[in-house]
Design a protein around this motif. Structure first.
Motif, PDB file in Angstrom:
ATOM      1  N   LYS A   1       1.406   6.843  -6.940  1.00  0.00           N
ATOM      2  CA  LYS A   1       0.185   7.776  -7.215  1.00  0.00           C
ATOM      3  C   LYS A   1       0.589   9.310  -6.714  1.00  0.00           C
ATOM      4  N   LYS A   2       1.336   9.323  -5.741  1.00  0.00           N
ATOM      5  CA  LYS A   2       1.967  10.804  -5.606  1.00  0.00           C
ATOM      6  C   LYS A   2       3.334  11.142  -6.367  1.00  0.00           C
TER       7      LYS A   2
ATOM      8  N   SER B   1       0.905  -1.165   0.200  1.00  0.00           N
ATOM      9  CA  SER B   1      -0.133  -0.045   0.030  1.00  0.00           C
ATOM     10  C   SER B   1       0.803   1.272  -0.092  1.00  0.00           C
TER      11      SER B   1
ATOM     12  N   ASP C   1       0.809   4.174  -2.902  1.00  0.00           N
ATOM     13  CA  ASP C   1       0.618   5.381  -2.647  1.00  0.00           C
ATOM     14  C   ASP C   1       1.702   6.286  -3.291  1.00  0.00           C
TER      15      ASP C   1
END
Length: 75
Positions: free
Chosen positions: A41-42, A34, A38
């Motif tokens: 995504k960032k 996860s 994340d």
């Protein structure tokens, strides 16, 4: 020390490791799944290549090597 090929692709388990695999796969970047997604995504981690197949997600070895090099310089 884990040697990476000059070119090619790595799957997620090869990047973040899998201690339950037989034999266990050591982590190049020791984060959870996860946390990895994340970071993707960032923009903290590289974007995957999804053109290899309908259900294949992989990262370019060159991108992972650059990430490791940048992390070693910063950390």
């Amino acid at each position: 020390m884990i040697l990476l090929p000059e070119t090619g692709y790595l799957r997620l388990a090869q990047i973040i490791g899998n201690p339950k695999a037989d034999p266990p796969i050591p982590a190049l970047i020791p984060v959870s799944k996860s946390t990895w997604w994340d970071g993707v995504k960032k923009g903290r981690y590289p974007q995957p290549v999804r053109s290899l197949g309908a259900r294949i997600t992989a990262w370019r070895v060159e991108d992972i090597r650059d990430l490791i090099t940048r992390s070693a310089v910063v950390g």
